[in-house]
Each structure stands twice: as C-alpha cells, then as structure tokens.
Scaffold this motif. Structure first.
Motif, PDB file in Angstrom:
ATOM      1  N   VAL A   1       0.867  -1.176   0.000  1.00  0.00           N
ATOM      2  CA  VAL A   1       0.000   0.000   0.000  1.00  0.00           C
ATOM      3  C   VAL A   1       0.903   1.225   0.000  1.00  0.00           C
ATOM      4  O   VAL A   1       1.673   1.431   0.944  1.00  0.00           O
ATOM      5  N   VAL A   2       0.801   2.022  -1.050  1.00  0.00           N
ATOM      6  CA  VAL A   2       1.694   3.160  -1.233  1.00  0.00           C
ATOM      7  C   VAL A   2       0.899   4.459  -1.260  1.00  0.00           C
ATOM      8  O   VAL A   2      -0.061   4.593  -2.029  1.00  0.00           O
ATOM      9  N   ALA A   3       1.287   5.407  -0.409  1.00  0.00           N
ATOM     10  CA  ALA A   3       0.748   6.764  -0.494  1.00  0.00           C
ATOM     11  C   ALA A   3       1.570   7.460  -1.567  1.00  0.00           C
ATOM     12  O   ALA A   3       2.791   7.559  -1.464  1.00  0.00           O
ATOM     13  N   SER A   4       0.905   7.889  -2.603  1.00  0.00           N
ATOM     14  CA  SER A   4       1.557   8.512  -3.748  1.00  0.00           C
ATOM     15  C   SER A   4       1.108   9.975  -3.790  1.00  0.00           C
ATOM     16  O   SER A   4       0.096  10.316  -4.414  1.00  0.00           O
ATOM     17  N   TYR A   5       1.851  10.816  -3.087  1.00  0.00           N
ATOM     18  CA  TYR A   5       1.438  12.192  -2.857  1.00  0.00           C
ATOM     19  C   TYR A   5       1.437  13.015  -4.142  1.00  0.00           C
ATOM     20  O   TYR A   5       2.331  12.914  -4.971  1.00  0.00           O
ATOM     21  N   ARG A   6       0.411  13.846  -4.285  1.00  0.00           N
ATOM     22  CA  ARG A   6       0.246  14.734  -5.440  1.00  0.00           C
ATOM     23  C   ARG A   6       0.426  16.182  -4.988  1.00  0.00           C
ATOM     24  O   ARG A   6       0.087  16.532  -3.864  1.00  0.00           O
ATOM     25  N   LYS A   7       0.908  17.014  -5.893  1.00  0.00           N
ATOM     26  CA  LYS A   7       0.973  18.445  -5.600  1.00  0.00           C
ATOM     27  C   LYS A   7      -0.469  18.949  -5.639  1.00  0.00           C
ATOM     28  O   LYS A   7      -1.164  18.789  -6.631  1.00  0.00           O
TER      29      LYS A   7
ATOM     30  N   ARG B   1       9.646   2.162   6.068  1.00  0.00           N
ATOM     31  CA  ARG B   1      10.342   3.435   5.822  1.00  0.00           C
ATOM     32  C   ARG B   1      11.814   3.249   5.437  1.00  0.00           C
ATOM     33  O   ARG B   1      12.549   4.212   5.304  1.00  0.00           O
ATOM     34  N   ALA B   2      12.235   2.017   5.265  1.00  0.00           N
ATOM     35  CA  ALA B   2      13.636   1.739   4.945  1.00  0.00           C
ATOM     36  C   ALA B   2      13.928   1.982   3.463  1.00  0.00           C
ATOM     37  O   ALA B   2      13.126   1.638   2.596  1.00  0.00           O
TER      38      ALA B   2
ATOM     39  N   GLY C   1      10.318   0.234  -5.956  1.00  0.00           N
ATOM     40  CA  GLY C   1      10.357   1.244  -7.018  1.00  0.00           C
ATOM     41  C   GLY C   1       9.641   2.529  -6.649  1.00  0.00           C
ATOM     42  O   GLY C   1       9.071   3.199  -7.510  1.00  0.00           O
ATOM     43  N   LEU C   2       9.695   2.904  -5.365  1.00  0.00           N
ATOM     44  CA  LEU C   2       9.011   4.111  -4.933  1.00  0.00           C
ATOM     45  C   LEU C   2       9.740   5.363  -5.406  1.00  0.00           C
ATOM     46  O   LEU C   2      10.965   5.379  -5.492  1.00  0.00           O
ATOM     47  N   THR C   3       8.981   6.402  -5.682  1.00  0.00           N
ATOM     48  CA  THR C   3       9.557   7.687  -6.064  1.00  0.00           C
ATOM     49  C   THR C   3       9.748   8.538  -4.813  1.00  0.00           C
ATOM     50  O   THR C   3       9.296   8.167  -3.724  1.00  0.00           O
ATOM     51  N   LYS C   4      10.339   9.705  -4.971  1.00  0.00           N
ATOM     52  CA  LYS C   4      10.574  10.598  -3.825  1.00  0.00           C
ATOM     53  C   LYS C   4       9.270  11.126  -3.238  1.00  0.00           C
ATOM     54  O   LYS C   4       9.242  11.581  -2.102  1.00  0.00           O
ATOM     55  N   ASP C   5       8.178  11.070  -3.982  1.00  0.00           N
ATOM     56  CA  ASP C   5       6.874  11.543  -3.501  1.00  0.00           C
ATOM     57  C   ASP C   5       5.980  10.408  -3.020  1.00  0.00           C
ATOM     58  O   ASP C   5       4.754  10.554  -2.980  1.00  0.00           O
ATOM     59  N   GLU C   6       6.585   9.277  -2.663  1.00  0.00           N
ATOM     60  CA  GLU C   6       5.798   8.136  -2.226  1.00  0.00           C
ATOM     61  C   GLU C   6       6.318   7.578  -0.902  1.00  0.00           C
ATOM     62  O   GLU C   6       7.511   7.679  -0.606  1.00  0.00           O
ATOM     63  N   GLU C   7       5.401   6.977  -0.154  1.00  0.00           N
ATOM     64  CA  GLU C   7       5.743   6.284   1.091  1.00  0.00           C
ATOM     65  C   GLU C   7       4.986   4.969   1.147  1.00  0.00           C
ATOM     66  O   GLU C   7       3.803   4.910   0.803  1.00  0.00           O
TER      67      GLU C   7
END
Length: 188
Positions: free
Chosen positions: A86-92, A131-132, A140-146
C-alpha cells in the motif's frame, strides 16, 4: 440496521496465518477498482498498490533483511502467497499530505474488507521496514511516495473453534462536541 456491508464489517478479523491459495490478478483488480471509491478530496487518487507474488516476495525478504542489518532473508514476506504493498503517492495539491495518506489508508482498509468478505484471509503488516530505503527501492518508490504497509492475503484456514473479536463499546469512542461554558454575569 441490516445489510451485507454492516455484517462484513462486524465479522471482519485479521488472519495472521493463511493458506497458499490467493485471489487471481483479475479478481484482485475487481476489488481494487471498488476499493478506489473511498472518499478522496479533489479526486487525486494519491495511492497505488503493488502486487507481490512468488519471487517478488523473496526479493522483498532480501530488502527487509538489508534494512534490518540481517544476513538471512526475512521470512515475513513468505507468510502469505500474495502481498499487496500500500503506497501513499502524494500529489501536488491544496489537499495536505496527511489527507492524501488517509485516502491511501482508506483504500487499503476498504480492500481488506472486500477481500475478507469474498472469503480471503487478510492482515495488514506495518513496521519500521516500511520506511527503509532498501525496501522503498525494491518497490520502485519515487521521492513523492511512502510505503504504508502490506496486506497479506491467502486462503482462510479451517478453524476448529470460533474466534470473534469483541465489539467496540461505542460510548467510549463516540461523544458530542463540548458545550461552551456559560458566560459569567457581569457584576457592576
């Protein structure tokens, strides 16, 4: 109140041990489509899910071991045939990050209810590995994902005795807004 949804919520429980069966990709896609209907301010869809099966779980086991400083791969990802990251994929957006994370969490919870109601055993695993860096890289998470955690999914094992979670006492968690204190009469 009656209805399928209420009963599904009342009977939901976490299944820490599951069998080797799992929903197919097509079945999972149908559940994800429905789960995506959670309340979502500005319809941002600030989430994504990653399906891990087979060797994907083994790669995650290595990443968790690296994150925890262990030489041996972690056995945790092998405890269910299907893991859903489950990935929070933050949007501007004007919508704050915490609200976007709440939407991603809502999707995960809705998905777990749908899977449980369909007869699958589900439990949500979290922890420091989410969070590691090594684990984020493996996903493959981006910098805007957790990464918020994984839904572990498999068949429900046969139980010999009924196990039921106690109902929540609503009076301990539901209240009214406090009333304002009465203004003191002005003494002249």
């Amino acid at each position: 109140m009656t209805g399928g949804v209420l009963e599904a919520v009342r009977t939901r429980r976490s299944w820490s041990k599951v069998t080797d069966e799992a929903p197919t990709h097509a079945e999972l896609a149908e559940f994800v489509s429905a789960a995506g209907r959670v309340a979502d301010h500005s319809a941002l869809r600030p989430w994504r899910l990653i399906e891990l099966r087979g060797a994907d779980r083994e790669r995650l086991a290595v990443a968790i071991a690296k994150a925890e400083g262990d030489k041996k791969p972690s056995s945790k990802p092998l405890r269910a045939p299907l893991l859903i990251a489950v990935v929070a994929s933050y949007r501007k957006s004007k919508v704050p990050r915490w609200e976007q994370e709440a939407v991603a969490s809502g999707v995960a919870h809705m998905l777990s209810l749908l899977l449980d109601d369909a007869g699958w055993g589900v439990f949500w695993r979290t922890g420091s590995a989410t969070r590691a860096k090594a684990v984020a890289k493996a996903h493959g998470l981006t910098k805007d994902e957790e990464l918020l955690g994984w839904l572990y999914v498999g068949g429900k094992p046969v139980r010999t005795k009924a196990s039921r979670r106690k109902s929540v006492d609503a009076s301990k968690h539901l209240s009214r807004m406090p009333q304002p204190k009465k203004a003191r009469a002005h003494k002249a």
